[in-house]
Design an enzyme around this catalytic site. Structure first.
Site, PDB file in Angstrom:
ATOM      1  N   LYS A   1      -0.065  -3.430  13.814  1.00 50.34           N
ATOM      2  CA  LYS A   1      -0.088  -2.361  12.811  1.00 50.34           C
ATOM      3  C   LYS A   1       0.227  -2.931  11.432  1.00 50.34           C
ATOM      4  O   LYS A   1      -0.396  -2.561  10.434  1.00 50.34           O
ATOM      5  CB  LYS A   1       0.918  -1.283  13.214  1.00 50.34           C
TER       6      LYS A   1
ATOM      7  N   ARG B   1      -2.004  -3.907   6.040  1.00 55.67           N
ATOM      8  CA  ARG B   1      -2.102  -4.766   4.860  1.00 55.67           C
ATOM      9  C   ARG B   1      -3.550  -5.148   4.584  1.00 55.67           C
ATOM     10  O   ARG B   1      -4.018  -5.122   3.441  1.00 55.67           O
ATOM     11  CB  ARG B   1      -1.248  -6.028   5.060  1.00 55.67           C
TER      12      ARG B   1
ATOM     13  N   ARG C   1      12.186  10.921   3.748  1.00 54.37           N
ATOM     14  CA  ARG C   1      12.357   9.466   3.702  1.00 54.37           C
ATOM     15  C   ARG C   1      12.224   9.012   2.248  1.00 54.37           C
ATOM     16  O   ARG C   1      11.202   9.268   1.605  1.00 54.37           O
ATOM     17  CB  ARG C   1      11.327   8.760   4.587  1.00 54.37           C
TER      18      ARG C   1
ATOM     19  N   SER D   1      13.577  -1.695   2.097  1.00 58.97           N
ATOM     20  CA  SER D   1      12.439  -1.864   2.994  1.00 58.97           C
ATOM     21  C   SER D   1      11.441  -2.844   2.383  1.00 58.97           C
ATOM     22  O   SER D   1      11.038  -2.706   1.225  1.00 58.97           O
ATOM     23  CB  SER D   1      11.747  -0.517   3.229  1.00 58.97           C
ATOM     24  N   SER D   2      11.059  -3.845   3.173  1.00 54.95           N
ATOM     25  CA  SER D   2      10.086  -4.834   2.683  1.00 54.95           C
ATOM     26  C   SER D   2       8.739  -4.196   2.368  1.00 54.95           C
ATOM     27  O   SER D   2       7.924  -4.779   1.654  1.00 54.95           O
ATOM     28  CB  SER D   2       9.906  -5.939   3.723  1.00 54.95           C
ATOM     29  N   GLN D   3       8.505  -2.998   2.904  1.00 49.05           N
ATOM     30  CA  GLN D   3       7.225  -2.325   2.629  1.00 49.05           C
ATOM     31  C   GLN D   3       7.082  -1.965   1.158  1.00 49.05           C
ATOM     32  O   GLN D   3       5.966  -1.927   0.629  1.00 49.05           O
ATOM     33  CB  GLN D   3       7.092  -1.077   3.501  1.00 49.05           C
TER      34      GLN D   3
ATOM     35  N   SER E   1      14.310  -8.668   5.499  1.00 43.99           N
ATOM     36  CA  SER E   1      12.960  -8.545   6.090  1.00 43.99           C
ATOM     37  C   SER E   1      11.989  -9.551   5.489  1.00 43.99           C
ATOM     38  O   SER E   1      10.825  -9.233   5.229  1.00 43.99           O
ATOM     39  CB  SER E   1      12.431  -7.118   5.930  1.00 43.99           C
TER      40      SER E   1
ATOM     41  N   ASP F   1      12.665  -3.793  13.978  1.00 44.52           N
ATOM     42  CA  ASP F   1      11.903  -2.894  14.851  1.00 44.52           C
ATOM     43  C   ASP F   1      12.114  -3.160  16.333  1.00 44.52           C
ATOM     44  O   ASP F   1      11.753  -2.326  17.163  1.00 44.52           O
ATOM     45  CB  ASP F   1      10.398  -2.978  14.524  1.00 44.52           C
TER      46      ASP F   1
ATOM     47  N   LYS G   1       1.797   6.911  17.756  1.00 45.30           N
ATOM     48  CA  LYS G   1       2.016   6.455  16.381  1.00 45.30           C
ATOM     49  C   LYS G   1       1.703   4.967  16.240  1.00 45.30           C
ATOM     50  O   LYS G   1       1.166   4.532  15.230  1.00 45.30           O
ATOM     51  CB  LYS G   1       3.449   6.737  15.937  1.00 45.30           C
TER      52      LYS G   1
END
Length: 410
Positions: free
Chosen positions: A23, A28, A99, A145-147, A173, A292, A390
């Site tokens: 995912k 990405r 969030r 968060s690295s996102q 992360s 995770d 998900k």
């Protein structure tokens, strides 16, 4: 859908499973494909998150609903902010609207983005008006968060002068940041990550290329847990995996050696074999680079009667649910003695596993999947079991293939 789980056979596990693409890599690459049409992607993730991201990118509607997909929310916020002349309202589930996203929005606004909060300050939904960014430098906290960081990295090649990202404080992360960096390199973008600075050069065109997405290591974690909880000699072959993986969760191969599970790498797959019983009384791991897999590891330890001290888990508080509190609640139901803080989990050794306990999943796919391997030990019930889609749509079929019987109950 509520499922009652139990093992169907007492013999050793001996199966072969094909797992869909990562995912993390898929999402990405889908953003990069929007910047560079020369990219063709194979073995995309079949997760809901990736489907939501694809739909949002391909739809002409002004409203994009991404459900529970946190990665899609972060990546699309940055992407749509750069699409000059376009307006998007980016929304999701009730949990998604609780969030936080303020850190990313602030960074994008610093670059010149036009983003409004539709309801609550600091949280989705967002109204995004695409603009040309004039600045080329931005600072963001590295201990988030690295996102957020990856979202900025992914849009960087499309900016006139590229982008320099300064990470403030301790960076967590890191493998996910390095994954984004490696994918940028793979498609031909010049990018450097040194110290607390990331510099990415602009790029207009690349050569045509086909990219095969490696299968998801987070999904592999549940099979590591199954083999750890099974009889000596049990094995499962998983494809498609690489020894030099970009995914931080590939540390599973090292961690599960403590539980007697050996990983053999073949050309395009891994084989997990239970060679011996666990060799540790207390597992101590810092999972800041692979949060995770914390749920899977905690449940494995409980099932084996092993104590564990897990740290580096601060990002779990803002996932699909507060994963630390959820773990504490559900493991306690099963008979565990467990304490959690804002970033750690401490599980005591236990010989007791209560049977026929109903596991609440809190709309969190990883809660459903992490607890499922305990069916090798006791009868267990997973509530709202459909949440697995998900990230892993075929999960329950694959569980049946390795010997876990599933029966739908009311």
């Amino acid at each position: 859908m509520n499922l009652q789980l139990h093992k169907t056979k007492n013999q050793k596990i001996d199966s072969e499973i094909i797992i869909s693409g990562s995912k993390s890599e898929s999402n990405r690459l889908l953003i990069l494909q929007q910047l560079f049409s020369e990219i063709k992607i194979h073995n995309l993730s079949d997760s809901d998150d990736t489907h939501h991201l694809q739909e949002a990118l391909s739809s002409d509607s002004e409203i994009a609903d991404i459900g529970h997909a946190g990665t899609a929310m972060r990546f699309l916020t940055a992407f749509f902010a750069t699409q000059e002349g376009e307006t998007k309202v980016l929304q999701g589930s009730d949990r998604m609207h609780n969030r936080p996203i303020e850190i990313l929005v602030n960074a994008l606004r610093d670059l010149g983005a036009d983003i409004e909060y539709v309801e609550k300050e600091g949280y989705p939904p967002l109204k995004i008006k695409g603009k040309k960014f004039l600045k080329e430098k931005v600072a963001i906290n590295g201990n988030v968060s690295s996102q957020y960081i990856s979202a900025l990295m992914l849009i960087a090649p499309s900016l006139k002068n590229g982008l320099e990202i300064q990470l403030e404080g301790k960076v967590t992360s890191v493998p996910y940041i390095k994954m984004t960096l490696a994918l940028l390199h793979q498609v031909g973008v010049e990018a450097i990550f040194e110290g607390n600075s990331i510099k990415i050069q602009p790029k207009e065109n690349i050569s045509e290329q086909d990219i095969i997405v490696e299968s998801d290591w987070s999904s592999a974690s549940y099979f590591y847990s199954l083999i750890a909880l099974s009889k000596i000699g049990s094995s499962v072959k998983l494809s498609a995996y690489k020894k030099d993986s970009l995914q931080g969760d590939s540390c599973l191969a090292r961690i599960y050696q403590h539980f007697g599970v050996v990983t053999s790498f073949e050309e395009n797959s891994i084989i997990l074999i239970k060679e011996k019983e666990h060799s540790t009384e207390v597992l101590i791991e810092d999972l800041k680079n692979a949060p995770d897999i914390a749920q899977t590891i905690a449940v494995t330890c409980f099932g084996l009667g092993v104590a564990c001290d897990l740290s580096g888990l601060h990002t779990l508080k803002i996932k699909e649910t507060d994963r630390l509190e959820a773990l504490r609640e559900e493991l306690t139901k099963l008979g565990a003695e467990i304490n959690v803080t804002n970033e750690t989990l401490h599980l005591k050794k236990s010989e007791i596993i209560h049977e026929n306990v109903e596991i609440t999943t809190y709309n969190d796919h990883r809660m459903a999947m992490a607890f499922s391997p305990l069916a090798l030990k006791v009868l267990i019930v997973i509530l709202n079991a459909e949440v697995v889609t998900k990230s892993y749509r075929n999960f329950w079929n694959d569980m049946q293939q390795v010997g876990i019987e599933t029966r739908e109950i009311k």
